[in-house]
Write an enzyme that holds these catalytic residues in place. Structure first.
Site, short mmCIF file in Angstrom:
data_model
loop_
_atom_site.label_atom_id
_atom_site.label_comp_id
_atom_site.label_asym_id
_atom_site.label_seq_id
_atom_site.Cartn_x
_atom_site.Cartn_y
_atom_site.Cartn_z
N SER A 214 0.80 -0.88 0.79
CA SER A 214 0.13 0.10 -0.03
C SER A 214 0.92 1.11 -0.05
O SER A 214 2.53 1.29 0.34
CB SER A 214 -0.75 -0.20 1.35
N TYR B 294 -1.97 -0.14 10.73
CA TYR B 294 -1.56 -0.21 9.21
C TYR B 294 -0.70 0.10 9.10
O TYR B 294 -0.12 -0.52 7.92
CB TYR B 294 -3.18 0.27 8.39
N1 LIG Z 1 -8.84 -0.62 -0.48
C1 LIG Z 1 -7.89 0.51 -0.53
O1 LIG Z 1 -7.95 1.17 0.10
C2 LIG Z 1 -6.11 -0.30 -0.19
C3 LIG Z 1 -5.28 0.55 -0.40
C4 LIG Z 1 -3.91 -0.20 -0.84
C5 LIG Z 1 -3.55 -1.54 0.10
N2 LIG Z 1 -4.85 -2.75 -0.09
C6 LIG Z 1 -4.64 -3.58 0.37
O2 LIG Z 1 -4.93 -4.35 -0.64
C7 LIG Z 1 -5.43 -5.87 -0.39
C8 LIG Z 1 -6.45 -6.20 -0.26
O3 LIG Z 1 -7.99 -5.16 -0.26
P1 LIG Z 1 -9.54 -4.51 -0.15
O4 LIG Z 1 -9.43 -2.84 -0.71
O5 LIG Z 1 -9.97 -5.30 -1.72
O6 LIG Z 1 -9.86 -5.54 0.94
P2 LIG Z 1 -11.30 -6.75 0.67
O7 LIG Z 1 -11.96 -6.28 0.64
O8 LIG Z 1 -10.93 -6.26 2.69
O9 LIG Z 1 -10.38 -7.82 1.31
C9 LIG Z 1 -9.97 -8.39 1.63
C10 LIG Z 1 -9.39 -9.94 1.54
O10 LIG Z 1 -8.89 -10.24 2.99
C11 LIG Z 1 -9.10 -11.51 2.99
N3 LIG Z 1 -8.66 -11.96 4.25
C12 LIG Z 1 -8.29 -11.02 5.63
N4 LIG Z 1 -7.82 -11.50 6.17
C13 LIG Z 1 -7.55 -13.00 5.88
C14 LIG Z 1 -6.98 -13.79 6.43
N5 LIG Z 1 -6.29 -14.08 7.86
N6 LIG Z 1 -6.68 -15.07 5.61
C15 LIG Z 1 -7.20 -15.07 4.56
N7 LIG Z 1 -7.64 -14.02 3.68
C16 LIG Z 1 -7.60 -13.05 4.79
C17 LIG Z 1 -10.31 -11.41 2.84
O11 LIG Z 1 -11.16 -12.49 3.24
P3 LIG Z 1 -11.44 -13.52 3.51
O12 LIG Z 1 -12.31 -12.73 4.93
O13 LIG Z 1 -13.10 -14.27 3.34
O14 LIG Z 1 -10.71 -14.69 4.55
C18 LIG Z 1 -10.45 -10.34 2.26
O15 LIG Z 1 -10.50 -11.37 0.71
C19 LIG Z 1 -5.11 -5.50 1.06
O16 LIG Z 1 -3.70 -6.32 1.36
C20 LIG Z 1 -5.16 -4.51 1.47
O17 LIG Z 1 -4.23 -3.85 2.58
C21 LIG Z 1 -6.07 -1.92 0.17
#
Ligand SMILES: NC(=O)c1ccc[n+]([C@@H]2O[C@H](COP(=O)([O-])OP(=O)(O)OC[C@H]3O[C@@H](n4cnc5c(N)ncnc54)[C@H](OP(=O)(O)O)[C@@H]3O)[C@@H](O)[C@H]2O)c1
Length: 252
Positions: A137, A150
């Protein structure tokens, strides 16, 4: 005929992971979707298969090392691993943040990525042409008020990516770090604010076109499909309305 290359995506049950699974499948990979919520990854895999591509689903908690090792034992060879599982919990200042939240974010973002990468590195190396993607990120590159645990965890993931790249240079595996800024996904902010949808909506309020999950999946797919000798070390991607973690243009 060459076998279809396999791509494992963690956290594929929603947001960026789900979009990446769909796009890598369309790009010709047999995708293996993992996340804790089995129903969601199974439904997504079924949709990808119906579209004429190849997908399977495997329920996996990336923080459970024994389960990760069992999952990895099925792979003799692997082309791509996308470490996407992760997220934020809370937006409290350092002075009052809950150490349990900090611990959980470290466990999921850093140890989860470490677990899956360690377990699958032999198969990635065996392929003769492996790619590890780490979804950090912009929070992994600089901080912001309320970012606390975070930001610390994402810095950990960034360091993991940089260190691994140094350590495995000379092997046929490249390490790509993709660092997105603001991405409007269905669950990220809602999870961060523990189901408070009003607080979650404020994150994106007045922002003209935050990134979408598909924008980030497109970036990942582009980086992964470069020729093998081309390593996109670190790719920062933000919406035009965001100049830094704390400088975001909002309309009234
Ligand atoms: N959205 C943003 O603004 C943003 C910006 C920069 C980086 N990111 C990063 O991008 C990635 C995806 O983010 P997103 O926005 O798509 O968020 P999201 O929709 O909340 O997705 C998070 C995913 O991680 C999985 N997860 C969480 N804990 C887990 C565990 N212990 N074991 C296996 N799976 C797990 C969840 O699946 P289950 O709950 O089904 O396990 C879900 O599929 C993350 O690493 C986040 O930090 C996001």
């Amino acid at each position: 005929m060459a076998a279809t290359p396999i791509a494992v995506i963690t956290g594929a049950s929603s947001g960026i992971g789900a979009a990446t699974a769909r796009q890598l499948a369309a790009a010709g990979y047999r995708v293996v979707l993992t996340a804790r919520r089995k129903d969601r990854i199974e439904a997504l895999a079924a949709g990808i298969n119906e579209a004429g591509h190849q997908a399977t689903a495997y329920a996996l908690d990336v923080t459970d090392r024994a389960a990760v090792d069992e999952f990895a034992s099925a792979f003799r060879t692997l082309a791509v691993l996308v470490n996407n599982a992760g997220g934020a919990l809370g937006a409290d200042p350092v002075a009052s943040g809950d150490p349990a939240d900090w611990r959980q974010m470290y466990e999921t973002n850093v140890i989860g990525t470490l677990n899956v990468t360690q377990a699958l590195l032999p198969a990635l190396t065996e392929s003769g042409d492996g790619t590890v993607v780490i979804l950090s990120s912009t929070a992994g590159l600089s901080t912001y008020e309320g970012g606390g645990g975070y930001v610390a965890a994402k810095h950990g993931e960034h360091v993991l990516a940089e260190t691994l790249r140094l350590e495995i240079v000379g092997t046929p595996v490249r390490v790509i770090e993709v660092a997105p800024g603001m991405v409007k996904t269905e669950e990220f902010a809602t999870t961060r604010f523990r189901g408070d949808t009003e607080k979650a909506a404020k994150v994106y309020a007045g922002v003209d076109a935050p990134l979408t999950a598909d924008d980030v999946a497109d970036t990942i797919t582009w980086a992964v499909t470069r020729p093998s000798h081309v390593n996109i070390d670190l790719l920062v991607v933000r919406p035009r309305a965001q100049a830094s973690n704390s400088k975001v243009h909002r309309t009234a």
